[in-house]
Design an enzyme around this catalytic site. Structure first.
Site, PDB file in Angstrom:
ATOM      1  N   SER A  71     -39.674  -1.398  19.317  1.00 16.74           N
ATOM      2  CA  SER A  71     -38.959  -2.312  20.220  1.00 16.74           C
ATOM      3  C   SER A  71     -37.455  -2.089  20.258  1.00 16.74           C
ATOM      4  O   SER A  71     -36.765  -2.590  21.146  1.00 16.74           O
ATOM      5  CB  SER A  71     -39.230  -3.757  19.799  1.00 16.74           C
ATOM      6  OG  SER A  71     -40.525  -4.119  20.189  1.00 16.74           O
ATOM      7  N   LYS A  74     -35.948  -1.083  23.485  1.00 13.95           N
ATOM      8  CA  LYS A  74     -35.869  -1.995  24.642  1.00 13.95           C
ATOM      9  C   LYS A  74     -34.438  -2.231  25.161  1.00 13.95           C
ATOM     10  O   LYS A  74     -34.190  -2.101  26.374  1.00 13.95           O
ATOM     11  CB  LYS A  74     -36.527  -3.330  24.290  1.00 13.95           C
ATOM     12  CG  LYS A  74     -38.030  -3.234  24.049  1.00 13.95           C
ATOM     13  CD  LYS A  74     -38.600  -4.520  23.500  1.00 13.95           C
ATOM     14  CE  LYS A  74     -40.104  -4.432  23.293  1.00 13.95           C
ATOM     15  NZ  LYS A  74     -40.663  -5.630  22.621  1.00 13.95           N
ATOM     16  N   TYR A 196     -43.741   3.038  28.724  1.00 16.52           N
ATOM     17  CA  TYR A 196     -43.273   2.093  27.688  1.00 16.52           C
ATOM     18  C   TYR A 196     -43.787   2.512  26.312  1.00 16.52           C
ATOM     19  O   TYR A 196     -43.042   2.515  25.321  1.00 16.52           O
ATOM     20  CB  TYR A 196     -43.735   0.666  28.018  1.00 16.52           C
ATOM     21  CG  TYR A 196     -43.602  -0.289  26.867  1.00 16.52           C
ATOM     22  CD1 TYR A 196     -44.725  -0.645  26.088  1.00 16.52           C
ATOM     23  CD2 TYR A 196     -42.368  -0.786  26.493  1.00 16.52           C
ATOM     24  CE1 TYR A 196     -44.604  -1.492  25.017  1.00 16.52           C
ATOM     25  CE2 TYR A 196     -42.239  -1.633  25.409  1.00 16.52           C
ATOM     26  CZ  TYR A 196     -43.355  -1.986  24.679  1.00 16.52           C
ATOM     27  OH  TYR A 196     -43.247  -2.804  23.574  1.00 16.52           O
ATOM     28  N   TYR A 248     -36.190 -11.980  18.608  1.00 19.91           N
ATOM     29  CA  TYR A 248     -37.299 -12.875  18.987  1.00 19.91           C
ATOM     30  C   TYR A 248     -37.128 -14.290  18.460  1.00 19.91           C
ATOM     31  O   TYR A 248     -36.051 -14.875  18.537  1.00 19.91           O
ATOM     32  CB  TYR A 248     -38.617 -12.309  18.462  1.00 19.91           C
ATOM     33  CG  TYR A 248     -38.840 -10.890  18.873  1.00 19.91           C
ATOM     34  CD1 TYR A 248     -39.006  -9.878  17.928  1.00 19.91           C
ATOM     35  CD2 TYR A 248     -38.832 -10.537  20.209  1.00 19.91           C
ATOM     36  CE1 TYR A 248     -39.198  -8.560  18.306  1.00 19.91           C
ATOM     37  CE2 TYR A 248     -39.016  -9.214  20.599  1.00 19.91           C
ATOM     38  CZ  TYR A 248     -39.194  -8.243  19.641  1.00 19.91           C
ATOM     39  OH  TYR A 248     -39.359  -6.948  19.999  1.00 19.91           O
ATOM     40  N   VAL A 266     -41.130  -2.745  15.175  1.00 24.26           N
ATOM     41  CA  VAL A 266     -42.305  -3.029  14.337  1.00 24.26           C
ATOM     42  C   VAL A 266     -42.567  -1.914  13.325  1.00 24.26           C
ATOM     43  O   VAL A 266     -43.337  -2.088  12.384  1.00 24.26           O
ATOM     44  CB  VAL A 266     -43.513  -3.287  15.264  1.00 24.26           C
ATOM     45  CG1 VAL A 266     -44.149  -1.984  15.715  1.00 24.26           C
ATOM     46  CG2 VAL A 266     -44.508  -4.226  14.652  1.00 24.26           C
TER      47      VAL A 266
END
Ligand code: DON
Length: 617
Positions: A71, A74, A196, A248, A266
């Site tokens: 992630s 991103k 992605y 998050y 992750v």
């Protein structure tokens, strides 16, 4: 240079080593397993890297061990979407609101189907769909090229993790279809979800992450390679979503405790950015319940505490933006003036204000400059803003300086900028805003000296309206012959050797043997030295009637500077031997010459003392 190599390790490296030792044995969290390939990660791997915004790298532990970015990709892809589409267009597709939910929550805005932010999977897949490129391969290549610019090395795909994610990525495919359903994606979602998966499977190290973070901290330019990875104006948007959504459902506590925009992955990576200062990269696979690296969180917490890295704990620097302030009677240009001109400028020079600025010119510091410039405007005629020691000049500063220029111009005061090369945006801004008035209203110089001379010449032209600019001087007008009777002047005149020099030619070279004194009969010459930086610095410009090279008569040391003819020049040279002979033949003349030379040198010394007292080097 990696400071680990130097014999005396830096205190920063020592602290990273301390943190590594402190948390290496921490046995908390678990390696991610929902992507099978990730489950193979060794939980004891642990690397920390800190890179400053000017490219200094501090790293400890497994800082060069490869893992997949996940992630953390991103925010960088979101930045690319902003570059490829407009901010407005991207905003219609992806929100910027934190969800407080997990990264893979199917969190779409009721009605619009817009993902709430680009840091959750839905927003990230939507962002991947915004990347320019006719084919998936072109888009992938664009992502690889951009990430390589950020990392400062060629970044590659980890195909085994990619395959593993692709084989198990059903939830993300579902999200892709949801986005297609709401026309957030306007094409087949599967190739976009596949893109992605690939961006998440790029193979990086924590050193790469720190350099990528430092690139954002350095306004989009990789401080190690000097290459731009993202347009500066989009950095604030990337850092904003990292700050509000990057961690998050831990984002609130993170910004509260650590205070830096950040993003976790992750596979165990964390990147954190302190704008203008540094980037941090951490790698440690064991994750907490929210999917963030356990050791990574602790290290960032301690680093922020130990080095005061909290974004909202920045000291205000505005008051120190004006490094030095002086006026045109305290510091003159290097144009050597006649005694009359010098006395006129001793008063009139006060109407020239010079503000030497330093550091970042942003709203709070530009406001101080504007306030300072608009003080005691009474008899102000010129205000010089010296940008030599400024770093960033942002758009709000350009706006304020443009307004200042117009306001001052309306009161007949000229605003002048020096070392303008430090502020290309200001130049462009003024050109756009002033249009055809740009040439008459926007005054700029590469150095303070020509700017001061320009102001002085304007003042002298006003104070001596009918004073012809002397193109030549007769012997009786020579300042070194002042005080001699006409017959004595004739005696010295006979000793002179007349020389001509073409415009641009070297009259005296540094290091030349000093065998004569020069007096300018026609034209102007300038004395320059080469600074350590290689730049040429003007020390003086002489006009007709003025003497130069006089030190030769006093200490016969080799010439210490270069003298160039600014125009076609005629000089009268007084050889040392002829000067020495005067002691026997006409001692009074020699005394008068020496007195004039001493007065000449004392004037220079006083000017130098005045400037040393102002510039407090
Ligand atoms: O889409 C996924 O699930 C992974 N490729 C990335 C998730 C991730 O890194 C979440 N971060 N903490």
């Amino acid at each position: 240079m990696n400071l680990a190599d130097s014999s005396l390790s830096s205190p920063i490296l020592d602290y990273l080593r301390f943190l590594h030792a402190k948390y290496a044995t921490l046995d908390e969290g678990a390696v991610a397993t929902y992507i099978p390939e990730l489950a193979k990660a060794d939980p004891s791997l642990f690397g920390i890297c800190l890179v400053t915004a000017d490219g200094q790298i501090y790293e400890v532990g497994d800082s060069q061990h490869h893992f997949t970015i996940q992630s953390i990709s991103k925010p960088f892809v979101y930045g690319m979407a902003l570059e490829d589409k407009t901010r407005t267009e991207v905003f219609t597709k992806i929100g910027v609101e934190p969800t407080g939910e997990a990264f893979n929550a199917i969190s779409l805005e009721p009605g619009t189907g817009r993902p709430r932010n680009p840091m959750i999977n839905a927003g990230a897949i939507a962002a991947a769909g915004q990347i320019a490129g006719k084919s998936q391969n072109t888009r992938l290549q664009r992502i690889l090229d951009t990430f390589s610019l950020y990392a400062g090395r060629e970044v590659e795909l980890d195909s085994s993790v990619y395959q593993s994610e692709s084989d198990t990525g059903h939830r993300n495919r579902a999200i892709g279809y949801m986005l297609r359903n709401f026309d957030i994606l306007t094409e087949d979602p599967l190739p976009v979800v596949d893109l992605y998966f690939k961006q998440c499977s790029l193979s990086v190290t924590c050193r790469d992450l720190a350099i990528m973070g430092a690139t954002l901290a350095n306004h989009g330019v990789n401080p190690v390679t000097g290459r731009r990875a993202i347009r500066g104006e989009y950095v604030e948007s990337v850092l904003s979503v990292m700050a509000s959504c990057g961690m998050y459902d831990y984002a609130g506590e993170w910004i509260y405790r650590v205070g830096m925009p950040a993003k976790s992955g992750v596979a165990g990576g964390i990147v954190a950015v302190l704008p203008g200062q540094l980037g941090i990269g951490i790698y440690s696979p064991p994750l907490d319940v929210r999917g963030n690296s356990v050791r990574g969180i602790k290290v960032c917490d301690d680093l922020s505490r130990h080095f005061d890295l909290h974004l909202f704990n920045s000291p205000h620097t505005s008051s120190s933006v004006v490094r030095l302030e002086f006026n045109g009677s305290e510091v003159n240009s290097s144009r050597v003036r006649t005694l009359e001109e010098a006395s006129l400028l001793r008063t009139a020079g006060r109407s020239i204000l010079v503000l030497q600025l330093q550091g970042n010119l942003v709203f709070s510091t530009a406001e101080v400059v504007v306030r300072e410039a608009m003080k005691d405007l009474g008899n102000r005629r010129f205000i010089i803003l010296d940008l030599k020691r400024t770093l960033v000049v942002n758009e709000s500063t350009c706006r304020l300086f443009h307004q200042l220029l117009l306001k001052l111009a309306s009161s007949g005061i000229k605003l002048i900028f020096t070392h303008i090369f430090r502020a290309p945006m200001l130049r462009r801004y003024m050109k756009a805003k002033l249009g055809e008035n740009w040439t008459t209203m926007f005054h700029f110089f590469d150095d303070n000296d020509p700017a001061l001379e320009w102001c002085e010449n304007h003042l002298l032209a006003e104070l001596q309206p009918n004073h012809p600019v002397e193109a030549s001087a007769t012997h009786s007008e020579y300042d070194m012959l002042e005080g001699l009777k006409p017959d004595e002047v004739s005696i010295v005149s006979r000793l002179f050797v007349r020389q001509q020099y073409r415009k641009g030619s070297v009259v005296v070279n540094a290091g030349d043997a000093a065998r004569e004194l020069f007096v300018l009969a026609r034209g102007t010459v300038s004395v320059t030295v080469t600074l350590a930086s290689g730049m040429q610095k003007r020390l003086a410009t002489f006009s007709p009637g003025m003497a130069f090279g006089e030190m030769a008569l006093l200490d016969e040391s080799p010439r210490s500077a270069v003298v160039m003819a600014d125009t076609d020049v005629e000089c009268d040279l007084l050889p040392i031997e002829a000067f020495e002979k005067l002691e026997d033949t006409h001692p009074h003349i020699k005394i008068v010459l020496l007195r004039n030379l001493a007065r000449h040198l004392s004037t220079k010394l006083r000017k130098a003392n005045r400037e040393v007292s102002i510039f407090d080097y």
